[in-house]
Write an enzyme that holds these catalytic residues in place. Structure first.
Site, short mmCIF file in Angstrom:
data_model
loop_
_atom_site.label_atom_id
_atom_site.label_comp_id
_atom_site.label_asym_id
_atom_site.label_seq_id
_atom_site.Cartn_x
_atom_site.Cartn_y
_atom_site.Cartn_z
N ALA A 191 0.81 -1.21 0.00
CA ALA A 191 0.00 0.00 0.00
C ALA A 191 0.86 1.27 0.00
CB ALA A 191 -0.94 0.00 1.21
N TYR A 192 1.86 1.30 0.88
CA TYR A 192 2.71 2.50 0.97
C TYR A 192 3.44 2.76 -0.35
CZ TYR A 192 6.38 5.69 2.53
OH TYR A 192 7.24 6.77 2.66
#
Length: 285
Positions: A191-192
């Protein structure tokens, strides 16, 4: 002539605070600390005052359009414009986080990509000629690109990618994660990294859009601060002041420098992320 002004988002601590510190020493105008929590922001002001530096404070939550709107109104009323914008605010889940990946994807993209985008959409009309915009991204973004399917890579690297198309791609990642088929669709389970890749791609999109703008010499770039000892990565070998160096370099590019424009930098050097393999061998988180 209105006084010059610089705004650093998410700057009550870490790299953001270090960026404010450097700008207070080198920028010829007012420098604003911003933070979601007013108490923490005011404490940052007090800490810098002890160093004989004199920044100002304004509350800002980049995930709140209402909060962003209040900052815009304040800048319009008190300065009539904006000269430097450093989008430093962001979020990263720890690798050991037990939060569901659906949550991590939605929150990370919502803050890191859409929060940054909302700040830009609100404040870009205030940018004066010769303004500088810096997005704090990460090589995690280019590493995420290296884990993506070919079709997604082609779209994100496209020299004709538009802001609406990029927004659609970031929304698609979150939707595919929620549907449980993101990896089958070519997305990484990161996600990051994906959110920061969105910021890197946004930088290029915004810079291209600026070529037709009547305001001269507005430069928009992004950078990776490297491994910095902060709450986000406590074991980083760099100090926050060292991590802020490239952000500050880009924020203070001289008038009519011309370049870099729309680039991704690390250690003050351009990282050619549009080329296969570029920037994909560095793990920042």
């Amino acid at each position: 002539m209105s006084k010059r002004v610089a705004v650093v988002t998410g700057s009550n601590k870490g790299i953001g605070l270090a960026t404010v510190r450097a700008l207070c020493k080198n920028f010829d105008g007012d420098v604003f600390v911003t933070a979601r929590d007013e108490g923490r922001g005011q404490q940052a002001i007090k800490d810098l005052e002890k160093e004989n530096l004199h920044p100002k404070f304004h509350q800002l939550d980049i995930t709140s359009k209402e909060s962003i709107g209040k900052l815009k109104e304040f800048l319009e009323k008190n300065y009539g414009g904006l000269d430097v914008l450093v989008n430093n605010a962001g979020i990263a889940y720890k690798s050991a986080s037990t939060a569901p990946f659906t949550e991590q994807a939605e929150v990370s993209v919502g803050c890191n990509f859409f929060g940054t985008l909302d700040v830009c959409d609100a404040l870009f009309p205030l940018l004066r000629p010769h303004s500088r915009v810096v997005h704090v991204a990460s090589r995690a973004g280019t590493m995420a690109l290296g884990k993506m399917g070919k079709e997604l890579v082609t779209k994100l690297r496209s020299s004709t990618l538009t802001q609406p198309e990029l927004i659609a791609l970031m929304n698609q990642f979150v939707s595919d994660v929620k549907a449980g088929n993101h990896e089958a669709k070519g997305w990484p389970a990161w996600a990051y990294g994906t959110s920061k890749l969105g910021v890197i791609a946004l930088t290029a999109v915004q810079a291209r859009a600026m070529t037709g703008d009547s305001r001269e010499d507005i430069l928009i770039n992004c950078c990776c601060p490297g491994l910095v000892a902060t709450d986000m990565y406590p074991k980083g070998p760099k100090t926050p002041d060292q991590g802020a160096e490239t952000s500050v370099y880009l924020a203070l590019l001289p008038v009519n420098a011309g370049k870099p424009q729309g680039e991704f930098l690390g250690e003050k050097k351009v990282i050619p992320w549009l080329k296969d393999g570029a920037g994909m061998n560095f793990n920042p988180l």
